[in-house]
Design an enzyme around this catalytic site. Structure first.
Site, PDB file in Angstrom:
ATOM      1  N   ALA A 127       0.796  -1.233   0.000  1.00 27.59           N
ATOM      2  CA  ALA A 127       0.000   0.000   0.000  1.00 27.59           C
ATOM      3  C   ALA A 127       0.826   1.279   0.000  1.00 27.59           C
ATOM      4  O   ALA A 127       0.286   2.356  -0.236  1.00 27.59           O
ATOM      5  CB  ALA A 127      -0.932   0.002   1.212  1.00 27.59           C
ATOM      6  N   ALA A 128       2.123   1.188   0.282  1.00 25.05           N
ATOM      7  CA  ALA A 128       2.946   2.399   0.336  1.00 25.05           C
ATOM      8  C   ALA A 128       3.709   2.649  -0.945  1.00 25.05           C
ATOM      9  O   ALA A 128       4.473   3.608  -1.043  1.00 25.05           O
ATOM     10  CB  ALA A 128       3.921   2.321   1.512  1.00 25.05           C
ATOM     11  N   ASP A 142      -5.625  -2.127 -19.544  1.00 24.66           N
ATOM     12  CA  ASP A 142      -5.667  -2.328 -20.988  1.00 24.66           C
ATOM     13  C   ASP A 142      -6.982  -1.803 -21.567  1.00 24.66           C
ATOM     14  O   ASP A 142      -7.010  -1.216 -22.653  1.00 24.66           O
ATOM     15  CB  ASP A 142      -5.501  -3.818 -21.317  1.00 24.66           C
ATOM     16  CG  ASP A 142      -4.209  -4.385 -20.772  1.00 24.66           C
ATOM     17  OD1 ASP A 142      -3.196  -3.663 -20.788  1.00 24.66           O
ATOM     18  OD2 ASP A 142      -4.205  -5.548 -20.318  1.00 24.66           O
ATOM     19  N   HIS A 153      -1.994  -9.743 -20.208  1.00 25.84           N
ATOM     20  CA  HIS A 153      -1.710  -8.385 -19.737  1.00 25.84           C
ATOM     21  C   HIS A 153      -0.262  -8.000 -20.005  1.00 25.84           C
ATOM     22  O   HIS A 153       0.419  -7.442 -19.159  1.00 25.84           O
ATOM     23  CB  HIS A 153      -2.026  -8.279 -18.245  1.00 25.84           C
ATOM     24  CG  HIS A 153      -1.864  -6.891 -17.683  1.00 25.84           C
ATOM     25  ND1 HIS A 153      -2.504  -5.793 -18.201  1.00 25.84           N
ATOM     26  CD2 HIS A 153      -1.106  -6.420 -16.647  1.00 25.84           C
ATOM     27  CE1 HIS A 153      -2.174  -4.710 -17.508  1.00 25.84           C
ATOM     28  NE2 HIS A 153      -1.311  -5.067 -16.562  1.00 25.84           N
ATOM     29  N   ILE A 163      -2.346  -7.381  -9.137  1.00 26.66           N
ATOM     30  CA  ILE A 163      -1.855  -6.287  -9.969  1.00 26.66           C
ATOM     31  C   ILE A 163      -0.368  -6.471 -10.268  1.00 26.66           C
ATOM     32  O   ILE A 163       0.126  -6.042 -11.305  1.00 26.66           O
ATOM     33  CB  ILE A 163      -2.113  -4.936  -9.269  1.00 26.66           C
ATOM     34  CG1 ILE A 163      -3.625  -4.682  -9.155  1.00 26.66           C
ATOM     35  CG2 ILE A 163      -1.431  -3.785  -9.990  1.00 26.66           C
ATOM     36  CD1 ILE A 163      -3.991  -3.465  -8.321  1.00 26.66           C
ATOM     37  N   ARG A 188       7.944  -6.921 -18.750  1.00 26.30           N
ATOM     38  CA  ARG A 188       7.278  -7.459 -17.561  1.00 26.30           C
ATOM     39  C   ARG A 188       7.924  -8.779 -17.134  1.00 26.30           C
ATOM     40  O   ARG A 188       7.977  -9.097 -15.952  1.00 26.30           O
ATOM     41  CB  ARG A 188       5.778  -7.646 -17.828  1.00 26.30           C
ATOM     42  CG  ARG A 188       4.995  -6.340 -17.884  1.00 26.30           C
ATOM     43  CD  ARG A 188       3.527  -6.585 -18.166  1.00 26.30           C
ATOM     44  NE  ARG A 188       2.739  -5.353 -18.097  1.00 26.30           N
ATOM     45  CZ  ARG A 188       2.572  -4.517 -19.094  1.00 26.30           C
ATOM     46  NH1 ARG A 188       3.148  -4.748 -20.252  1.00 26.30           N
ATOM     47  NH2 ARG A 188       1.828  -3.432 -18.943  1.00 26.30           N
ATOM     48  N   ILE A 202       1.896   2.407  -6.900  1.00 27.25           N
ATOM     49  CA  ILE A 202       0.500   2.086  -7.194  1.00 27.25           C
ATOM     50  C   ILE A 202      -0.314   2.069  -5.905  1.00 27.25           C
ATOM     51  O   ILE A 202      -1.436   2.567  -5.857  1.00 27.25           O
ATOM     52  CB  ILE A 202       0.385   0.718  -7.901  1.00 27.25           C
ATOM     53  CG1 ILE A 202       1.070   0.742  -9.264  1.00 27.25           C
ATOM     54  CG2 ILE A 202      -1.086   0.309  -8.059  1.00 27.25           C
ATOM     55  CD1 ILE A 202       1.179  -0.613  -9.931  1.00 27.25           C
TER      56      ILE A 202
END
Length: 335
Positions: free
Chosen positions: A25-26, A167, A194, A134, A104, A29
């Site tokens: 969370a930090a 996307d 993705h 994610i 990726r 994203i």
């Protein structure tokens, strides 16, 4: 004494109260994603976890006057387990971002271990949660999570999602620039996976198929498939697509929550353990699904495709088969 309006609002909110946990969370994203989730009225308990700074992010967000409490957790004092306990939805943006020149797949070795370890804790502390991945490369990290959940006996194919919504957002935006329309009114179906050539936008299913020249069509497809590279290059080594990805993650999480709440006709594209091409050895594939109280309610067929799209899907499937195997093999070698 409550007014009638106040009573209606209170009842509506109470009927759809959910705990949502963000792991990572930090990060680039994670912070904007957490902010957007704080603004979702269905989220009443927002739990944020990261190795550091999560408590500060939580304190910051807790000042926003929406109907949710925010708690931050770090690795100390069994924080990961506490963040996950009783979660309805878990989002995992944790991992390292792409840098210029990286694909990726280059991220795989680092992010695979992070996602595997987080998945183990999800299995132990939130086995019934909807899990939204994610962390890239999604084509491989989602199979990693499946294998971990299976090993713990808690895998539910209706509740494991790879978030491919970015996307869709890019396809809507980029198409609108070509045909000069309002991007908010566009709705392009994007299937496959993705990353790069696994991303297949179904432009033939839009009203503009015959209005786009072949040159513009080819450029549009390439831009949608490799849109992330634009951001990596523009940030000049300082990160990848974080803000747009946060919006995509928040949108998809919102749709999952709407489905859990029993709302009707909630449809999104997502990368799942899919029946569409299992007979061809493709265990995961992104397509539109209808979301419901149990997660995936219905997996949509791809529909009629152009010859060009058929070719793109065939190429995507061959690459996906390798990406999926990479994730599965990683867990076998590194349980």
């Amino acid at each position: 004494m409550f007014s009638k309006i106040a009573i209606r609002n209170f009842s509506s909110t109470a009927a759809s109260a959910y705990k949502v946990t963000v792991l990572g969370a930090a990060g680039g994203i994670g912070q904007p994603l957490s902010l957007l989730l704080k603004l979702n009225h269905k989220v009443t308990d927002l739990s944020l976890y990261d190795l550091r700074l999560a408590k500060g992010v939580a304190a910051d967000l807790s000042h926003i006057p929406t109907n949710s409490t925010v708690h931050g957790f770090t690795a100390e004092d069994d924080g990961l387990a506490k963040a996950l306990k009783d979660a309805d939805v878990v989002l995992i943006p944790a991992g390292v971002p792409r840098k210029p020149g990286m694909t990726r797949d280059d991220l795989f070795n680092t992010n695979a271990s992070i996602v595997r370890d987080l998945a183990k804790s999800v299995a132990e502390n939130a086995p019934k949660a909807a899990v939204l991945i994610i962390s890239n490369p999604v084509n491989s990290t989602v199979p990693i999570v499946r294998e971990v959940l299976k090993s713990k006996g808690v895998f539910n194919p209706k509740k494991l999602f790879g978030v491919t919504t970015l996307d869709t957002l890019r396809a809507n935006r980029f198409l609108s620039e070509v045909v000069d329309t309002d991007p908010a009114e566009e709705s392009v179906t994007v299937v496959g996976g993705h990353s790069g050539i696994t991303i297949v936008p179904l432009i033939s299913q839009t009203p503009y198929n015959t209005r786009i020249s072949k040159e513009k069509y080819d450029a549009l497809i390439h831009r949608i498939q490799f849109g992330g590279d634009e951001v990596v290059k523009a940030k000049d080594g300082a990160g990848s697509a974080t803000l747009s990805m946060a919006q995509a993650g928040a949108r998809f999480a919102g749709s999952v929550l709407s489905g859990l709440a029993g709302e009707q006709d909630v449809v999104e594209a997502t990368y799942i353990d899919s029946p569409l091409f299992k007979d061809q050895g493709i265990e995961f594939f992104a397509s539109k699904v209808t979301l419901g109280p149990e997660g995936v309610k219905e997996v949509h067929e791809l529909g009629l495709l152009s010859d060009g799209e058929e070719a793109l899907v065939a190429t995507a499937k061959e690459t996906l088969k390798k990406n999926i195997a990479k994730g599965v093999d990683f867990v076998k070698a590194n349980p």
